[in-house]
Scaffold this motif. Structure first.
Motif: not given
Length: 211
Positions: A43-52
């Motif tokens: 998981l590289p820095a800057g990768t789009p994720i879904v947070g909470s």
């Protein structure tokens, strides 16, 4: 849940569920290796994720400790910031171990994310975050993280006493490995570099609809 095995270079999505079965965070990982039990993902820095976060837009840490696990949360689009991580997620183990890398690719230390394992789906591994964590430095020195939050999660019914006992026991197991300089704290993968041909891992577009 299903038996599943992924191939190097493939994208999978690590999901963190809540004890009530609702889904919180989604983290896309690029598969480095997978033997059907232990998945190593990047998981590289800057990768789009879904947070909470809280439904009113605040982060959990903006709340007093005794309220952090009592209010409803909602998903939102976010990014994995600052550091890149290599994650070892092993079926049945109450932890995943993360290797942290700085902007220049330098290894900076380990993080044992204590978790409740839920097996694999067709798209990736499912876990419940155990709140309590373990930080291990490059020199093998270790420290607990978020002990106060773990106690607050039990008080709020987010975790059970039995959950926390098992999570702490898993942390103690990992402490023993860190003090012995044994895998995964033996230098393995500290020189990891991703395949330069890999794009950043991505989330399915349908997952982001409405966020």
């Amino acid at each position: 849940m299903t038996e599943q095995r992924w191939t190097p270079g493939q994208d999978v999505v690590e999901r963190f569920l809540r004890p009530d079965g609702t889904i919180g965070q989604h983290y896309p990982l690029r598969v480095v290796s997978d033997d059907g039990r232990s998945l190593l993902g990047w998981l590289p820095a800057g990768t789009p994720i879904v947070g909470s976060r809280l439904v009113d837009g605040r982060s959990m840490r903006e709340l007093p400790l005794d309220q952090r696990f009592r209010l409803p949360r909602a998903q939102f689009r976010d990014r994995w910031r600052d550091t890149s991580t290599l994650r070892l997620i092993t079926d049945g183990q109450w932890s995943s171990v993360w290797w942290f890398f700085g902007p220049a690719g330098e290894f900076t230390g380990w993080y044992a994310n204590l978790e409740i394992p839920l097996g694999r789906t067709e798209t990736g591994p499912d876990r419940i975050d155990g709140i309590l964590d373990l930080v291990v430095g490059r020199d093998g020195e270790w420290s607990w993280k978020d002990e106060d939050e773990a106690d607050a999660a039990v008080d709020a019914g987010r975790l059970t006493v039995e959950h926390l006992d098992t999570l702490r026991a898993e942390g103690e197991r990992l402490i023993g490995l860190a003090e012995a300089g044994a895998f995964p704290f033996d230098g393995t993968w500290t020189d990891f570099r991703p395949d330069p041909a890999w794009p950043a891992p991505s989330l399915p577009p349908a997952l982001l609809d409405g966020l």
